[in-house]
Design an enzyme around this catalytic site. Structure first.
Site, PDB file in Angstrom:
ATOM      1  N   GLY A   9       0.806  -1.227   0.000  1.00 54.48           N
ATOM      2  CA  GLY A   9       0.000   0.000   0.000  1.00 54.48           C
ATOM      3  C   GLY A   9       0.832   1.268   0.000  1.00 54.48           C
ATOM      4  CE1 TYR A 172     -10.277   8.334  11.575  1.00 55.64           C
ATOM      5  CE2 TYR A 172     -12.247   7.829  10.291  1.00 55.64           C
ATOM      6  CZ  TYR A 172     -11.470   8.735  10.998  1.00 55.64           C
ATOM      7  OH  TYR A 172     -11.902  10.029  11.137  1.00 55.64           O
ATOM      8  CE1 TYR A 182     -12.626   5.992   6.576  1.00 59.79           C
ATOM      9  CE2 TYR A 182     -13.698   4.137   7.656  1.00 59.79           C
ATOM     10  CZ  TYR A 182     -12.606   4.679   7.013  1.00 59.79           C
ATOM     11  OH  TYR A 182     -11.474   3.916   6.823  1.00 59.79           O
ATOM     12  CE  LYS A 190      -9.521   1.327   7.682  1.00 56.24           C
ATOM     13  NZ  LYS A 190      -8.302   0.698   7.103  1.00 56.24           N
ATOM     14  CB  SER A 222      -3.201   9.772   2.717  1.00 58.89           C
ATOM     15  OG  SER A 222      -4.552   9.364   2.886  1.00 58.89           O
TER      16      SER A 222
END
Ligand code: NAD
Length: 286
Positions: A9, A172, A182, A190, A222
């Site tokens: 990743g 997260y 989200y 997650k 990011s």
């Protein structure tokens, strides 16, 4: 002898994967990365052209070396899984051996073994949709790319991991608290990743003496986070409400990963470690 890490990743110098690679390199590890196939060309050419040289600088002034970049698509376990449209897609056709099983086999052929496995990838095609509006396909895609991808990576890399090795993923807090925005099943993905961290810690610990932990990271600007669309709001919220009122740097997450991968963390496994300026501990924003 130095340790060897495979970090899945990494496709630019802005994310957690890059920062983890740097912290591990600074601690003396040899760095291999797995890069998503569609992002491979641009990542490798940027590396070659020196575009990342400034961000490659380690604390001792030397530049981080990446011993090898492997193409990887973590939603496919072996060639039988790859549908025709992907096989013939021009972004994929130029690379080979990028399923999880083949990537692990390539690393084994090239280097024999690794000590540290890092999963720093996620993808949820419907992340900007609320869960109530998420399709079955979108939900399962989020779980496939963001949760099962980790089970698959560990499953295929564990046979080439040295005993005493360590495996780390990134999670997260939306897994356990409501974080509107989200969506698309990413919160569910997650939650699965964190639960799997415990079960995998048991299985890989008993069978292979490998530790398995996950870092619950605070917000970072990011590429993936910018795609979600609410990252600036999350960073501001944390600045206002967390016990430590400073912006979180990717390096702080990288350093925690280096600690977790080291013998200093030899009794830590199955854990969710928060690296978020303490925001998780707040009950109400003030
Ligand atoms: P990033 O964009 O640097 O990393 C995500 C990477 O996943 C990219 O390199 C992308 O190419 C790769 N990827 C996507 N699908 C893939 C696939 N099928 N196969 C292989 N690679 C694939 O962004 P990031 O935010 O640093 O994300 C790294 C991890 O950190 C993710 O698990 C993310 O959920 C987690 N995280 C991020 C934040 C944040 O605020 N940025 C907060 C907590 C946790």
């Amino acid at each position: 002898k130095g340790k060897r890490a495979f970090i899945a990743g990494v496709a630019d110098d802005n994310g957690y994967g890059w920062a983890i690679a740097k912290s591990l390199a600074a601690a003396g590890a040899e760095i291999l990365v797995g890069t998503w196939v569609p992002a491979l060309n641009i990542f490798e050419s940027s590396l070659r052209r020196g575009k990342f040289d400034e961000s490659r600088v380690l604390p001792d002034g030397s530049l981080m070396e990446i011993a090898k970049v492997y193409p990887l698509d973590a939603v496919f376990d072996n060639p039988d899984d790859v549908p025709e449209d992907i096989k013939t897609n021009k972004r994929y056709a130029g690379s080979s051996n990028w399923t999880v099983q083949e990537a692990a086999e390539s690393v084994r052929k090239d280097f024999g073994s690794i000590d540290i496995l890092v999963h720093s990838l996620a993808n949820g095609p419907e992340v900007s949709k609320p869960l109530l509006e998420t399709s079955r396909k979108g939900y399962l895609a989020a779980l496939s790319a963001s949760s099962y991808s980790y089970v698959s990576l560990l499953k295929h890399f564990v046979p080439i991991m040295n005993p005493g090795g360590s495996s780390i993923s990134l999670t997260y807090i939306a897994s356990e608290r409501i974080i509107p925005g989200y969506g698309g099943g990413m919160s569910s993905a997650k939650a699965a990743l964190e639960s799997d961290t415990r079960v995998l810690a048991f299985e890989a610990g008993r069978k292979h003496k490998i530790r398995v932990n996950t870092i619950s990271a605070g917000p970072l600007r990011s590429r993936a986070a910018k795609a979600i669309g609410f990252i600036d709001m999350m960073i501001d919220y944390s600045l206002e409400n967390a016990p430590l009122q400073k912006e979180l740097s990717a390096e702080e997450v990288g350093n925690t990963a280096a600690f977790l991968a080291s013998p200093l963390a030899s009794a830590i496994t199955g854990a969710v470690i928060y690296v978020d300026n303490g925001l998780n501990a707040m009950g109400v924003g003030v």
